[in-house]
Design a protein around this motif. Structure first.
Motif, PDB file in Angstrom:
ATOM      1  N   ASN A   6       0.855  -1.185   0.000  1.00 33.62           N
ATOM      2  CA  ASN A   6       0.000   0.000   0.000  1.00 33.62           C
ATOM      3  C   ASN A   6       0.894   1.239   0.000  1.00 33.62           C
ATOM      4  OD1 ASN A   6      -1.940   2.015   0.496  1.00 33.62           O
ATOM      5  ND2 ASN A   6      -3.224   0.569   1.631  1.00 33.62           N
ATOM      6  N   VAL A   7       1.204   1.734  -1.203  1.00 35.78           N
ATOM      7  CA  VAL A   7       2.161   2.829  -1.356  1.00 35.78           C
ATOM      8  C   VAL A   7       1.519   3.976  -2.135  1.00 35.78           C
ATOM      9  CG1 VAL A   7       4.477   3.501  -2.118  1.00 35.78           C
ATOM     10  CG2 VAL A   7       4.035   1.127  -1.418  1.00 35.78           C
ATOM     11  N   ILE A   8       1.542   5.156  -1.552  1.00 36.10           N
ATOM     12  CA  ILE A   8       1.091   6.375  -2.233  1.00 36.10           C
ATOM     13  C   ILE A   8       2.339   7.128  -2.689  1.00 36.10           C
ATOM     14  CG2 ILE A   8      -0.037   8.620  -1.926  1.00 36.10           C
ATOM     15  CD1 ILE A   8      -1.757   7.300   0.260  1.00 36.10           C
ATOM     16  N   HIS A   9       2.446   7.385  -3.989  1.00 35.81           N
ATOM     17  CA  HIS A   9       3.570   8.138  -4.539  1.00 35.81           C
ATOM     18  C   HIS A   9       3.137   9.588  -4.744  1.00 35.81           C
ATOM     19  CE1 HIS A   9       6.571   4.974  -5.522  1.00 35.81           C
ATOM     20  NE2 HIS A   9       5.495   4.194  -5.526  1.00 35.81           N
ATOM     21  N   LEU A  10       3.571  10.465  -3.842  1.00 32.88           N
ATOM     22  CA  LEU A  10       3.163  11.869  -3.922  1.00 32.88           C
ATOM     23  C   LEU A  10       3.680  12.551  -5.181  1.00 32.88           C
ATOM     24  CD1 LEU A  10       3.602  13.252  -0.290  1.00 32.88           C
ATOM     25  CD2 LEU A  10       1.461  12.807  -1.504  1.00 32.88           C
ATOM     26  N   HIS A  11       4.870  12.190  -5.605  1.00 34.62           N
ATOM     27  CA  HIS A  11       5.516  12.915  -6.704  1.00 34.62           C
ATOM     28  C   HIS A  11       5.534  12.125  -8.006  1.00 34.62           C
ATOM     29  CE1 HIS A  11       7.690  15.290  -3.321  1.00 34.62           C
ATOM     30  NE2 HIS A  11       6.490  15.751  -3.569  1.00 34.62           N
ATOM     31  N   GLY A  12       4.654  11.133  -8.109  1.00 32.97           N
ATOM     32  CA  GLY A  12       4.556  10.363  -9.343  1.00 32.97           C
ATOM     33  C   GLY A  12       5.393   9.097  -9.316  1.00 32.97           C
ATOM     34  N   LYS A  13       5.415   8.420 -10.471  1.00 32.53           N
ATOM     35  CA  LYS A  13       6.092   7.130 -10.566  1.00 32.53           C
ATOM     36  C   LYS A  13       7.056   7.130 -11.745  1.00 32.53           C
ATOM     37  CE  LYS A  13       2.294   4.463  -8.539  1.00 32.53           C
ATOM     38  NZ  LYS A  13       1.394   3.293  -8.728  1.00 32.53           N
ATOM     39  N   LEU A  14       8.294   6.768 -11.456  1.00 31.96           N
ATOM     40  CA  LEU A  14       9.351   6.758 -12.453  1.00 31.96           C
ATOM     41  C   LEU A  14       9.052   5.792 -13.589  1.00 31.96           C
ATOM     42  CD1 LEU A  14      12.199   7.885 -13.081  1.00 31.96           C
ATOM     43  CD2 LEU A  14      13.137   5.992 -11.735  1.00 31.96           C
ATOM     44  N   PHE A  15       8.419   4.660 -13.265  1.00 23.75           N
ATOM     45  CA  PHE A  15       8.180   3.634 -14.274  1.00 23.75           C
ATOM     46  C   PHE A  15       6.774   3.729 -14.867  1.00 23.75           C
ATOM     47  CE2 PHE A  15      11.823   2.025 -11.952  1.00 23.75           C
ATOM     48  CZ  PHE A  15      12.662   1.677 -13.001  1.00 23.75           C
ATOM     49  N   GLU A  16       6.303   4.953 -15.029  1.00 25.37           N
ATOM     50  CA  GLU A  16       5.065   5.232 -15.751  1.00 25.37           C
ATOM     51  C   GLU A  16       5.300   6.421 -16.675  1.00 25.37           C
ATOM     52  OE1 GLU A  16       1.554   3.818 -12.624  1.00 25.37           O
ATOM     53  OE2 GLU A  16       1.878   5.948 -12.989  1.00 25.37           O
ATOM     54  N   SER A  17       4.603   6.410 -17.817  1.00 19.52           N
ATOM     55  CA  SER A  17       4.572   7.585 -18.690  1.00 19.52           C
ATOM     56  C   SER A  17       3.132   8.067 -18.762  1.00 19.52           C
ATOM     57  CB  SER A  17       5.081   7.235 -20.087  1.00 19.52           C
ATOM     58  OG  SER A  17       4.217   6.292 -20.703  1.00 19.52           O
ATOM     59  N   ARG A  18       2.972   9.322 -19.195  1.00 22.84           N
ATOM     60  CA  ARG A  18       1.607   9.809 -19.362  1.00 22.84           C
ATOM     61  C   ARG A  18       1.521  10.763 -20.540  1.00 22.84           C
ATOM     62  NH1 ARG A  18       1.865  13.693 -14.490  1.00 22.84           N
ATOM     63  NH2 ARG A  18       1.363  15.734 -15.359  1.00 22.84           N
ATOM     64  N   SER A  19       0.324  10.877 -21.067  1.00 18.95           N
ATOM     65  CA  SER A  19       0.078  11.723 -22.229  1.00 18.95           C
ATOM     66  C   SER A  19       0.254  13.191 -21.873  1.00 18.95           C
ATOM     67  CB  SER A  19      -1.352  11.471 -22.723  1.00 18.95           C
ATOM     68  OG  SER A  19      -1.738  12.452 -23.663  1.00 18.95           O
ATOM     69  N   THR A  20       0.822  13.968 -22.807  1.00 16.84           N
ATOM     70  CA  THR A  20       0.895  15.420 -22.621  1.00 16.84           C
ATOM     71  C   THR A  20      -0.416  16.089 -22.997  1.00 16.84           C
ATOM     72  OG1 THR A  20       1.917  15.529 -24.817  1.00 16.84           O
ATOM     73  CG2 THR A  20       3.388  15.625 -22.931  1.00 16.84           C
ATOM     74  N   LEU A  21      -1.302  15.337 -23.634  1.00 14.04           N
ATOM     75  CA  LEU A  21      -2.603  15.876 -24.035  1.00 14.04           C
ATOM     76  C   LEU A  21      -3.663  15.621 -22.969  1.00 14.04           C
ATOM     77  CD1 LEU A  21      -4.183  17.162 -26.465  1.00 14.04           C
ATOM     78  CD2 LEU A  21      -4.718  14.819 -27.169  1.00 14.04           C
ATOM     79  N   ASP A  22      -3.647  14.410 -22.403  1.00 16.19           N
ATOM     80  CA  ASP A  22      -4.660  14.006 -21.420  1.00 16.19           C
ATOM     81  C   ASP A  22      -3.954  13.326 -20.246  1.00 16.19           C
ATOM     82  OD1 ASP A  22      -6.691  12.958 -19.908  1.00 16.19           O
ATOM     83  OD2 ASP A  22      -7.708  11.939 -21.559  1.00 16.19           O
TER      84      ASP A  22
ATOM     85  N   LYS B  65      -4.944  11.874 -17.778  1.00 12.34           N
ATOM     86  CA  LYS B  65      -5.558  10.629 -17.297  1.00 12.34           C
ATOM     87  C   LYS B  65      -5.021   9.412 -18.045  1.00 12.34           C
ATOM     88  CE  LYS B  65      -9.963  12.807 -16.012  1.00 12.34           C
ATOM     89  NZ  LYS B  65      -9.848  14.032 -16.812  1.00 12.34           N
ATOM     90  N   LEU B  66      -4.383   9.625 -19.186  1.00 11.80           N
ATOM     91  CA  LEU B  66      -3.819   8.511 -19.954  1.00 11.80           C
ATOM     92  C   LEU B  66      -2.416   8.211 -19.430  1.00 11.80           C
ATOM     93  CD1 LEU B  66      -4.949   9.473 -23.589  1.00 11.80           C
ATOM     94  CD2 LEU B  66      -5.946   7.735 -22.087  1.00 11.80           C
ATOM     95  N   VAL B  67      -2.338   7.178 -18.588  1.00 11.42           N
ATOM     96  CA  VAL B  67      -1.089   6.797 -17.922  1.00 11.42           C
ATOM     97  C   VAL B  67      -0.746   5.365 -18.316  1.00 11.42           C
ATOM     98  CG1 VAL B  67       0.008   6.406 -15.682  1.00 11.42           C
ATOM     99  CG2 VAL B  67      -1.510   8.370 -15.997  1.00 11.42           C
ATOM    100  N   TYR B  68       0.518   5.113 -18.576  1.00 14.96           N
ATOM    101  CA  TYR B  68       0.950   3.810 -19.073  1.00 14.96           C
ATOM    102  C   TYR B  68       2.125   3.279 -18.254  1.00 14.96           C
ATOM    103  CZ  TYR B  68      -1.544   5.745 -23.093  1.00 14.96           C
ATOM    104  OH  TYR B  68      -2.491   6.327 -23.903  1.00 14.96           O
ATOM    105  N   PRO B  69       2.057   2.009 -17.832  1.00 17.64           N
ATOM    106  CA  PRO B  69       3.219   1.418 -17.160  1.00 17.64           C
ATOM    107  C   PRO B  69       4.360   1.234 -18.155  1.00 17.64           C
ATOM    108  CG  PRO B  69       1.521  -0.246 -17.529  1.00 17.64           C
ATOM    109  CD  PRO B  69       0.934   1.064 -17.952  1.00 17.64           C
ATOM    110  N   MET B  70       5.580   1.339 -17.671  1.00 18.61           N
ATOM    111  CA  MET B  70       6.759   1.159 -18.514  1.00 18.61           C
ATOM    112  C   MET B  70       7.480  -0.123 -18.122  1.00 18.61           C
ATOM    113  SD  MET B  70       8.343   5.011 -18.785  1.00 18.61           S
ATOM    114  CE  MET B  70       9.696   4.395 -19.792  1.00 18.61           C
ATOM    115  N   LYS B  71       7.789  -0.948 -19.113  1.00 18.15           N
ATOM    116  CA  LYS B  71       8.515  -2.185 -18.844  1.00 18.15           C
ATOM    117  C   LYS B  71      10.023  -1.952 -18.889  1.00 18.15           C
ATOM    118  CE  LYS B  71       4.846  -5.235 -20.485  1.00 18.15           C
ATOM    119  NZ  LYS B  71       4.408  -6.161 -21.543  1.00 18.15           N
TER     120      LYS B  71
END
Length: 231
Positions: free
Chosen positions: A100-116, A118-124
């Motif tokens: 149970n981890v809350i990341h206040l400053h985001g997640k290094l192994f995720e990318s997200r859209s510059t347009l939306d 809400k569009l977040v993607y895990p990175m392998k």
């Protein structure tokens, strides 16, 4: 019913695993002014530099391992309802076994859209490059909360602080807001444990337990104390 242990962690706990921090180097992050690589202005000015910077951070994070501090927090889940609030963007808490981890400053192994956003993607892998786009054709950026951007998980973190039976602070100087303000939401009767070799400035209050040492040695000591006296 298990007691709720809420933990706030910062750069210090990750630094012991080998993840670089910028606040120990006069505001420079491995040769970069932090505003060049961790701000919307920096992104607009030179997105290639920003993408490369976070590619190097991911590559580094792949090569390191959770330390005894991370592992001790994960082990406490057997006896406590542990909620971790971290200022770190790496995944070392999860890799140690914390669920149970809350990341206040985001997640290094995720990318997200510059347009939306809400569009977040895990990175392998560790690379994110110019030309990598979301499903709507917009350039992807790191899913990191940069300086000057809102902290979307802050409300959830405040709720956790308010509901704590025990509060533990490890590896943070408590100078980065709004995260540093979380300690003020902890009810006065709740014991607070602080682990840091350079003790942060804290409000005077009862039930304050200070461990002036690194997270990798101090957090296991706190864990032992909690198991003996707070279960």
């Amino acid at each position: 019913m298990r007691k709720r242990l809420v933990v706030l962690t910062g750069a210090g706990i990750s630094a012991e695993s080998g993840i670089a921090t910028f606040r120990d180097a006069d505001g420079l992050w491995e040769g970069h002014d932090v505003m060049e690589v961790a701000s919307p202005q920096g992104w607009r000015k030179n997105p290639a530099l920003v993408l490369n910077f976070y590619n190097e951070r991911r590559k580094n994070a792949h090569e390191v391992k959770p330390n005894a501090g991370h592992l001790a927090l994960a082990g406490l889940e057997k006896d406590f309802d542990v909620r971790i609030i971290t200022q770190n963007v790496d995944d070392l808490h999860e890799r140690a076994g914390s669920s149970n981890v809350i990341h206040l400053h985001g997640k290094l192994f995720e990318s997200r859209s510059t347009l939306d956003p809400k569009l977040v993607y895990p990175m392998k892998g560790w690379e994110l490059n110019l030309g990598d786009t979301c499903e709507r054709g917009s350039q992807l950026r790191p899913n990191i909360v940069w300086f000057g951007e809102p902290v979307p998980m802050m409300e959830k973190a405040i709720e956790e602080a308010l509901s704590a039976d025990i509060f533990l602070i490890a590896g943070t100087s408590l100078v980065v807001y709004p995260a540093a303000g979380l300690v003020h939401y902890v009810p006065e009767e709740v014991p607070i444990f602080v682990v840091d070799p350079r003790m942060p400035d804290l409000p005077r209050r009862p039930n304050l337990h200070l461990y002036e040492e690194n997270a990798s040695t101090g957090v296991p000591k706190v864990a032992e104390e909690l198991l003996q006296n707070y279960k």
